[in-house]
Design an enzyme around this catalytic site. Structure first.
Site, PDB file in Angstrom:
ATOM      1  CG  HIS A 125      -2.129  -0.980   0.826  1.00 61.34           C
ATOM      2  ND1 HIS A 125      -2.153  -2.281   1.248  1.00 61.34           N
ATOM      3  CD2 HIS A 125      -3.213  -0.810   0.035  1.00 61.34           C
ATOM      4  CE1 HIS A 125      -3.230  -2.877   0.754  1.00 61.34           C
ATOM      5  NE2 HIS A 125      -3.888  -1.999   0.026  1.00 61.34           N
ATOM      6  NE  ARG A 127      -7.050   0.716  -2.718  1.00 60.61           N
ATOM      7  CZ  ARG A 127      -6.420   0.916  -3.887  1.00 60.61           C
ATOM      8  NH1 ARG A 127      -6.319   2.132  -4.378  1.00 60.61           N
ATOM      9  NH2 ARG A 127      -5.885  -0.103  -4.542  1.00 60.61           N
ATOM     10  CG  ASN A 150      -3.098  -4.070  -6.544  1.00 65.59           C
ATOM     11  OD1 ASN A 150      -2.588  -4.023  -7.649  1.00 65.59           O
ATOM     12  ND2 ASN A 150      -3.666  -3.033  -5.965  1.00 65.59           N
ATOM     13  CG  ASP A 151      -5.504  -8.296  -2.411  1.00 60.58           C
ATOM     14  OD1 ASP A 151      -4.498  -8.653  -1.771  1.00 60.58           O
ATOM     15  OD2 ASP A 151      -6.216  -7.336  -2.085  1.00 60.58           O
ATOM     16  CD  GLU A 211      -9.854  -7.562  -3.822  1.00 59.85           C
ATOM     17  OE1 GLU A 211      -8.934  -6.778  -3.575  1.00 59.85           O
ATOM     18  OE2 GLU A 211     -10.842  -7.716  -3.079  1.00 59.85           O
ATOM     19  CB  CYS A 241     -10.178  -1.177  -9.435  1.00 60.85           C
ATOM     20  SG  CYS A 241     -10.502  -2.562  -8.353  1.00 60.85           S
ATOM     21  NE  ARG A 295      -1.371  -5.572  -1.931  1.00 60.13           N
ATOM     22  CZ  ARG A 295      -2.564  -5.047  -2.171  1.00 60.13           C
ATOM     23  NH1 ARG A 295      -3.665  -5.790  -2.083  1.00 60.13           N
ATOM     24  NH2 ARG A 295      -2.686  -3.794  -2.497  1.00 60.13           N
ATOM     25  NE  ARG A 324     -11.637  -1.936  -1.332  1.00 55.87           N
ATOM     26  CZ  ARG A 324     -10.345  -2.030  -1.644  1.00 55.87           C
ATOM     27  NH1 ARG A 324      -9.954  -2.836  -2.594  1.00 55.87           N
ATOM     28  NH2 ARG A 324      -9.463  -1.307  -1.007  1.00 55.87           N
TER      29      ARG A 324
HETATM   30  C1  PEP Z   1      -6.527  -4.991  -5.487  1.00 57.20           C
HETATM   31  O1  PEP Z   1      -6.318  -5.908  -4.675  1.00 57.20           O
HETATM   32  O2  PEP Z   1      -6.131  -5.020  -6.660  1.00 57.20           O
HETATM   33  C2  PEP Z   1      -7.247  -3.798  -5.036  1.00 57.20           C
HETATM   34  C3  PEP Z   1      -7.612  -2.867  -5.893  1.00 57.20           C
HETATM   35  O3  PEP Z   1      -7.461  -3.675  -3.717  1.00 57.20           O
HETATM   36  P1  PEP Z   1      -6.348  -3.145  -2.675  1.00 57.20           P
HETATM   37  O4  PEP Z   1      -5.111  -2.826  -3.438  1.00 57.20           O
HETATM   38  O5  PEP Z   1      -6.929  -1.974  -1.993  1.00 57.20           O
HETATM   39  O6  PEP Z   1      -6.211  -4.340  -1.779  1.00 57.20           O
HETATM   40 MG    MG Z   2      -7.378  -5.873  -2.770  1.00 59.54          MG
END
Ligand code: PEP
Ligand code: MG
Length: 953
Positions: A580, A687, A839-840, A816, A887, A850, A723
């Site tokens: 993050h 978010r 990402n997830d 995800e 996203c 990650r 979300r």
């Molecule tokens: C993701 O996992 O791609 C996502 C957009 O959520 P976050 O990065 O907030 O976990």
């Molecule tokens: Mg995520």
């Protein structure tokens, strides 16, 4: 676990010979119900394989694997034979320890005994022991080995007087975990013994955990009690462990060699003189131990015999154990290691014999040291030779190019500004209380002024608030009263201040409240500032020109506190691209390279750096032309972005007329107008956890409603995809304690958590529905893994929708978790849309955390496995007439855009800064080419191949 107790001991036994002694022991083990009849045969068979004589008048008869079934209960029985029993080869046993063990539980016992074996004349003492208590004491009271290694020698340390030197010595002992926190104070109270040659000796038994010796010499000549003070020994004394060292030291002093210690310039020289643990810069080799019962007597004997064949020193240690290496030639020391199957052994050999000895020892261990062995699982069965000592981490040299992980695009150059916390040393005892009080007062005034400056300069309210809290802490009368009491007792200002801060911080933490725990971190932060001021340590001032911030790892809140106008770029030793913190860096538009390795922390502050956040490169002190080229590239990219920015408000349509929506990812309502101005056609991911994180406690329904309403107002009819709260995993909510989990990413996070706390979710949903006012609202649920979770979340929303009708509402889920992607054909029948969180999805598909410090660079969303899951999701959605967005960070990757468009993704949601660039990327494509390219990508084997495919297209 086997322990020795009085009841197990039979004193004053007699046996004419070894068989008679074995018979006696076996009878005893049987009558005490430990073993079945017939165990004697096991004892005899074992002795026939090899004597169980251990040394120092002790033997440890035990059964064989074949008689293990006869053991009912693991245990031992001890028999003293004051007249001695001949155990063969003229070895006389005064104490026989009969062992009944089902597996390798007796190793712990052997470990204990072998400590005793280090004692001189133990055999004789065992023979003479007149009571079971005395005998037990002999076995248990054996001294632990004295810890003395390179870490415990401090040469030329900064100390201005005796007290400071004492404190330095005590600190080394503390760092080696030999003593507890009160030891330094104890040493200050004992009388020092002059040894001659300016050497002094101090010791204490108080607060000692294990025996250890530290030796420190001052950086400049000192005097104490009118005598020179050239070196100080600080002994953490326990039992007789230091006896041998003391004898050696006396001999050294008598020979008139004391000055060798005071003048030593290397720790090695000191250790060699004192017989301590010489640092292992000798060749070494490692191997996993596969013997079922570990390194017990028989294999240890074979190992010791083999080691003895080499003329030179060979040591052995267990990797990851705090114990020092032992001589591989000493049976008792080998047993003392207590090595178990699965542990990794490290042999360290003198350079002159290493090339022969290490391979031979490894081969012997690999073959089982005379025993049948079951091979270890691959991960443990390392046979790794390190014929050269690992090179210590060194500061990168000028011109070095280091590959890190590309975390936020852009090229940045500027001086390094290191943000690395180093330990600060300070004296424990002060001058007069008045003097120390005055010093502290001055330091507090300075720090207050510094913080004032920070408050004035901080543009963000949240940052200002943090510093205001720090000011309040400095003014807390309770802290200053406590400090004053300590000053009166003679402590230095630094010591008194730090003890009080630490105690207050601990107290906050002990309350197990996340908010108070944060306050503890603030206390330590402000405490350190004052300490640095007291010790005259300059906190590196922020360079005037924009700089590259170098840190170990950045947390999202660290990045959030940054001033993008001053920080040109971010460079971290650890961390990953989808952590993050990297996302926040991208949102702020600060180029970032993360995970560049520990060496970057050794860079000098001010050293010129060049980072390329697109490729993940760092160049240290770049040559003039390399810098010029990079800056030209930066400028041409800036020109491209400027051209893209000019068309940011136009839709993104491919050359053959296919439109792709480009939305924005946001975390709060503030700045929504700017987001629209940057070209967002809607918000594709709000978010909401960031809104929750920005509050000191959960925002109530009205606060949330106002926030969501502001976003919809700003969007002026454009769609908003929200979300629901996504916390857990790496995103804790300070005021919402979540039970500690071994694997939080695989634990209660996202929808799992909110479904467990329906009132929080309901309140959020109500706030959203109320704020919608019939404007286009899309609600999606994070981390959905299956149909059940989706249905529960949907039903809850539909129920609330009866109360609060909304005309334009769609409900969807984030994809995800691989299971959700694979279930997309089922889920697509019920949802209105999917939004893929790459990402997830990448993290869970590739099983790479990650934020993993070393692996996350490989967590590339362009991995064909991830693309396959995106393909399944899009096909399923389109088959049911539903739309799909992306996203995750992948949506903003210029290399990914053609593939995502080619796979049929309908919407790309990216951070506002990337909108113009993504739109420009779409405009360069034709749908037909993109589709063909995507099909090619799906059949590649690696992410690198996919990237190459796109870059060469
Ligand atoms: C993701 O996992 O791609 C996502 C957009 O959520 P976050 O990065 O907030 O976990
Ligand atoms: Mg995520």
């Amino acid at each position: 676990m086997l322990e020795l107790t009085l009841e197990q001991i039979s004193m004053g036994q007699t046996a004419v010979d070894k068989p008679a002694a074995l018979q006696l022991l076996a009878d005893h083990l049987v009558s005490d119900g430990l073993v079945a009849d017939g165990y004697l045969a096991g004892l005899q068979a074992r002795e026939a394989q090899g004597s169980t004589f251990l040394g120092q008048g002790i033997a440890i008869p035990h059964g064989t694997p074949q008689t293990r079934d006869l053991v009912f209960t693991t245990g031992v029985r001890l028999m003293q034979f004051p007249e001695g029993v001949d155990w063969g080869d003229g070895q006389i046993v005064y104490l026989a320890i009969g062992i009944a063990a089902k597996s390798d539980e007796h190793l712990r016992l052997l470990q204990l005994l072998t400590r005793a074996l280090g004692e001189t004349d133990l055999g004789e003492a065992l023979r003479r022991a007149s009571s079971a208590e005395a005998l037990l004491k002999l076995l248990q009271g054996a001294a632990q080995e004295l810890a003395l290694d390179a870490q415990m020698i401090g040469l030329g340390v900064a100390a201005d007087d005796f007290d400071e030197l004492v404190w330095r010595g005590a600190r080394l002992l503390r760092q080696a975990d030999c003593v507890g926190s009160g030891f330094a104070a104890m040493l200050q109270q004992v009388e020092a013994l002059p040894l001659g040659d300016g050497l002094w000796w101090l010791h204490s038994e108080q607060a000692v955990k294990r025996p250890g010796l530290a030796f420190v010499t001052p950086h400049k000549p000192l005097r104490y009690l009118d005598q020179p003070l050239n070196g100080l020994f600080c002994l953490a004394s326990l039992g007789e462990a230091h006896q041998a060292l003391l004898e050696r030291l006396c001999a050294l002093l008598i020979e008139g060699r004391g000055h060798e210690l005071c003048r030593a310039t290397s720790t090695r020289a000191v250790l060699e003189a004192l017989g301590g643990e010489v640092p292992a810069d000798w060749p070494s080799a490692r191997i996993g131990l596969a013997n079922a019962q570990g390194l017990h007597a028989r294999p240890a004997k074979i190992l010791a015999q083999l080691a003895k064949q080499f003329e030179g020193e060979i040591r052995l240690r267990i990797v990851d154990s705090p114990e020092n290496p032992v001589s591989a030639k000493s049976l008792s020391k080998l047993l003392g290691l207590g090595a178990h199957r699965g542990q990794v052994l490290e042999f360290i050999a003198e350079p002159s014999i290493a090339a022969d000895a290490l391979p031979a020892l490894l081969a012997a261990v690999e073959e089982g040291l005379g025993e049948e062995i079951e091979p270890l699982p691959l991960a443990v069965a390392v046979v790794e030779e390190v014929l050269e000592a690992p090179a210590p981490v060194q500061a990168p040299i000028a011109g070095a190019v280091i590959q890190g992980i590309a975390a936020a695009p852009g090229i940045a150059a500027g001086p390094a500004h290191l943000h690395v916390q180093r330990e600060i040393d300070y004296p424990l005892r002060g001058e007069t209380p008045v003097f120390e009080r005055e010093r502290l007062h001055k330091a507090l005034v300075e720090v207050r002024e510094d913080i004032d400056g920070l408050i004035q300069r901080s543009k963000a309210k949240a940052i200002r608030e943090i510093f205001v809290t720090h000011q309040e802490m400095l003014d807390d009368p309770e802290l200053t009263d406590d400090v004053d009491n300590r000053l009166k007792q003679g402590e230095s200002a630094a010591a008194a201040w730090m003890s009080v801060i630490e105690a207050a911080a601990r107290q906050q933490e002990s309350l197990h409240d996340a908010l108070l725990a944060e306050r503890a971190a603030d206390l330590r932060d402000v405490g350190r500032r004052v300490l640095a001021q007291l010790c005259g340590i300059e906190t590196p001032h922020e360079p005037e020109e924009p700089y590259i911030l170098v840190m170990d790892e950045v947390g999202p809140s660290d990045v959030a506190r940054l001033d993008p106008a001053r920080v040109a770029g971010i460079l971290t030793a650890r961390g990953g691209a989808t952590a993050h913190s990297a996302i926040v860096a991208r949102a702020l538009g600060i180029p970032a390279v993360v995970g560049a390795g520990e060496a970057v922390l050794l860079l000098d502050s001010g050293c010129p750096l060049l980072i390329d956040g697109q490729r993940g490169h760092l160049t240290v002190a770049p040559a003039a032309d390399a810098l010029r080229r990079a800056l030209e590239e930066r400028d041409s990219r800036a020109a491209r972005l400027q051209a893209a920015a000019a068309r940011r408000l136009e839709p993104a349509v491919t050359r053959d007329g296919h439109a792709v929506e480009v939305f924005a990812n946001i975390g709060e309502s503030a700045g929504i107008a700017a987001v629209v101005d940057q070209g967002a056609e809607g918000v594709g991911l709000l978010r909401t956890e960031l809104i929750f994180m920005a509050h000191q406690q959960a925002p109530d329904e009205a606060t949330q409603e106002a926030e969501y309403r502001r976003v919809l107002d700003g969007l002026a009819g454009r769609p908003l995809v929200v979300r629901t709260l996504d916390v857990g995993g790496d995103k804790p909510l300070p005021y919402w304690p979540i039970a500690k989990e071994e694997n939080p990413f695989l634990g209660v996070r996202g929808i799992r958590l909110t479904l467990q706390r329906p009132q929080v979710m309901e309140s959020q949903l109500r706030a959203l529905l109320r704020g919608a006012d019939n404007r286009p609202l899309r609600i999606m649920f994070p981390m959905v893994g299956g149909v059940e979770e989706w249905r529960q979340a949907r039903d809850m929303t539909e129920r609330l929708r009866q109360e609060i009708p909304v005309a334009d509402l769609q409900l969807g889920i984030m994809i995800e978790v691989p299971s959700a992607a694979l279930l997309a054909p089922v889920l697509a029948r019920e949802v209105d849309f999917f939004s893929i969180g790459t990402n997830d999805l990448t993290q869970y598909t590739l099983a790479i955390d990650r934020g993993h410090p070393t692996l996350s660079g490989q967590a590339d969303g362009l991995h064909p496995a991830v693309l396959q899951l995106i393909d399944i999701t899009v096909r399923a959605a389109h088959a049911h007439g539903k739309w799909v967005g992306i996203c995750g960070e992948l949506a903003a990757d210029p290399v990914a855009v053609p593939l995502l468009v080619g796979l049929g993704v309908d919407e790309l949601s990216v951070s506002a800064r990337s909108i113009a660039e993504v739109k420009a990327g779409v405009r360069e494509l034709t749908l037909a080419d993109a589709q063909a390219l995507a099909q090619q990508a799906l059949i590649q084997g690696t992410a690198a191949q996919v990237r190459a495919l796109v870059e060469n297209a």
